[in-house]
Design a protein around this motif. Structure first.
Motif, PDB file in Angstrom:
ATOM      1  N   PHE A  42      40.920  43.012  31.502  1.00  0.00           N
ATOM      2  CA  PHE A  42      39.673  42.509  32.066  1.00  0.00           C
ATOM      3  C   PHE A  42      39.865  42.080  33.520  1.00  0.00           C
ATOM      4  CE2 PHE A  42      36.517  39.082  32.726  1.00  0.00           C
ATOM      5  CZ  PHE A  42      35.353  39.781  32.425  1.00  0.00           C
ATOM      6  N   LEU A  43      40.970  41.391  33.811  1.00  0.00           N
ATOM      7  CA  LEU A  43      41.199  40.846  35.148  1.00  0.00           C
ATOM      8  C   LEU A  43      41.547  41.919  36.174  1.00  0.00           C
ATOM      9  CD1 LEU A  43      43.184  37.579  34.342  1.00  0.00           C
ATOM     10  CD2 LEU A  43      40.764  37.821  34.917  1.00  0.00           C
ATOM     11  N   ARG A  44      42.006  43.074  35.730  1.00  0.00           N
ATOM     12  CA  ARG A  44      42.359  44.132  36.683  1.00  0.00           C
ATOM     13  C   ARG A  44      41.156  44.539  37.530  1.00  0.00           C
ATOM     14  NH1 ARG A  44      46.428  46.976  32.915  1.00  0.00           N
ATOM     15  NH2 ARG A  44      48.407  46.471  33.920  1.00  0.00           N
ATOM     16  N   ALA A  45      39.955  44.404  36.990  1.00  0.00           N
ATOM     17  CA  ALA A  45      38.752  44.773  37.743  1.00  0.00           C
ATOM     18  C   ALA A  45      38.540  43.858  38.943  1.00  0.00           C
ATOM     19  CB  ALA A  45      37.529  44.719  36.823  1.00  0.00           C
ATOM     20  N   PHE A  46      39.039  42.624  38.858  1.00  0.00           N
ATOM     21  CA  PHE A  46      38.839  41.651  39.928  1.00  0.00           C
ATOM     22  C   PHE A  46      40.072  41.491  40.813  1.00  0.00           C
ATOM     23  CE2 PHE A  46      36.254  40.544  36.266  1.00  0.00           C
ATOM     24  CZ  PHE A  46      34.993  40.456  36.820  1.00  0.00           C
ATOM     25  N   LEU A  47      41.245  41.733  40.241  1.00  0.00           N
ATOM     26  CA  LEU A  47      42.484  41.500  40.974  1.00  0.00           C
ATOM     27  C   LEU A  47      43.214  42.770  41.362  1.00  0.00           C
ATOM     28  CD1 LEU A  47      43.776  38.455  38.891  1.00  0.00           C
ATOM     29  CD2 LEU A  47      42.674  38.415  41.129  1.00  0.00           C
TER      30      LEU A  47
END
Length: 389
Positions: free
Chosen positions: A160-165
């Protein structure tokens, strides 16, 4: 003359405050479950000495720190278990300094079973594309993260966080900076909070800043984050703006009562409601300042620097400057120049306060050095806290 000026500027720069911040959690924030360890830790007895000696000889802790760390692992009577843990760390790229830092923070790791507990942790990250180096960075920065590094826990978060980071390095940085991103429920807290922020028109880039730069925002209960956003709306700060990000940081670093108290303080110091709103909208960091800092800074700016409240509310960044290291010394120089009739035009105190140290020295010290040679020494003394009465 040029060399003298350069050395003077260097000397003045040395007077600037040197601030440091720490991104590490203390061990009291999250309790490690007993299942993480091979045996239950006991309280140390006065007779315990083996583990203290082990921490000194094998880990490299000082006597004082070894005694402090030993209270959680006083039951260890043999080197076999802690040796296996130290071997695991060294085998996976941890330096002696890394290990010392980890054990100093969480000595109970020396009780962990290598095969059933520690190895699965590094394997979980490896399956998700993380390197041993990234594992080392994460654990060294935040040893408590080890408690949550199981595949089922980290996989949905990372995906999930890969989309933001984007990169794994940034994900490691986020987890290292704020272990609540690993410790809090992903489905009930982390994911809903991020989705809520996107609904508030917060960009992916700003969410990335929150994840890697700010602790204890994304990991807060959802209702707490929503209450913070409601308060920001009431202050008139537009959602999605950079000021919204700054306000979120400031609001979340205070309780609602603390925010109210600071607003009430500004009112008591002579600011009107529109002036207070204007100041906070332009510089939300005002709410992060302590009441003592606010009171002393405003009092000085009004009584000593001659700034009116309207001027201050239009230039609220001035509140963020150091009172003793910047505002007081620069105001003293301006006063001396005005008293001698050298300054023909008021440059504006915010303008004077906001320029860099070297610019100020060049423009207001060296420029008038021939007419007022004492300026240089007066400024150095004032910057060091020696202000003439």
């Amino acid at each position: 003359m040029l060399s003298i000026r350069r050395s003077s500027i260097s000397l003045i720069r040395c007077l600037a405050p040197n601030t440091k911040s720490s991104n590490l959690y203390g061990s009291s924030h999250f309790r490690m479950p007993l299942s993480f360890f091979t045996s239950k830790a006991e309280l140390p007895s006065p007779e315990t000495s083996f583990i203290v000696k082990y921490l000194i000889d094998s880990v490299g802790l000082s006597s004082e720190k070894a005694i402090k760390a030993s209270k959680f692992i006083a039951h260890i009577k043999s080197p076999s278990q802690p040796d296996s843990v130290l071997h695991f760390f060294k085998q996976n790229g941890f330096t002696d300094a890394d290990i010392k830092r980890i054990i100093l923070q969480h000595s109970r790791l020396l009780c962990a079973n290598v095969d059933s507990t520690l190895k699965p942790k590094i394997e979980a990250l490896s399956k998700l594309g993380f390197t041993k180096t990234q594992f080392v960075k994460l654990v060294t920065a935040s040893p408590t993260a080890l408690n949550y590094l199981n595949y089922n826990n980290v996989r949905p978060r990372i995906e999930f966080l890969r989309a933001f980071l984007g990169s794994n390095d940034k994900i490691v940085k986020a987890f290292s900076h704020d272990v609540t991103l690993l410790a809090r429920s992903f489905e009930k807290i982390i994911k809903p909070n991020i989705i809520f922020l996107t609904e508030c028109q917060v960009s992916d880039a700003i969410i990335g800043f929150l994840l890697t730069k700010v602790r204890l925002i994304i990991g807060r209960p959802v209702n707490v984050l929503k209450a913070a956003v409601k308060r920001i709306d009431e202050l008139g700060i537009p959602r999605g703006s950079w000021m919204f990000y700054q306000a979120l940081r400031s609001i979340c670093s205070n309780t609602s009562e603390q925010v109210d108290a600071k607003i009430k303080l500004l009112s008591g110091l002579g600011f009107s409601e529109p002036e207070i709103s204007s100041a906070i909208r332009k510089q939300p960091y005002v709410l992060s300042l302590s009441e003592k800092n606010l009171r002393e800074t405003v009092t000085f700016l009004v009584k000593e620097a001659g700034c009116d409240h309207s001027y201050l509310s239009s230039h609220p960044n001035i509140f963020t400057f150091s009172l003793s290291k910047r505002l007081v010394p620069r105001n003293l120089v301006l006063k001396l120049l005005k008293a001698k009739g050298i300054l023909k035009k008021d440059p504006g105190f915010f303008n004077v306060s906001s320029i860099s140290e070297s610019q100020f020295v060049e423009k207001f010290i060296f420029r008038y050095g021939e007419k007022m040679p004492e300026l240089h020494d007066v400024y150095l003394s004032a910057s060091a806290g020696e202000v003439p009465s």
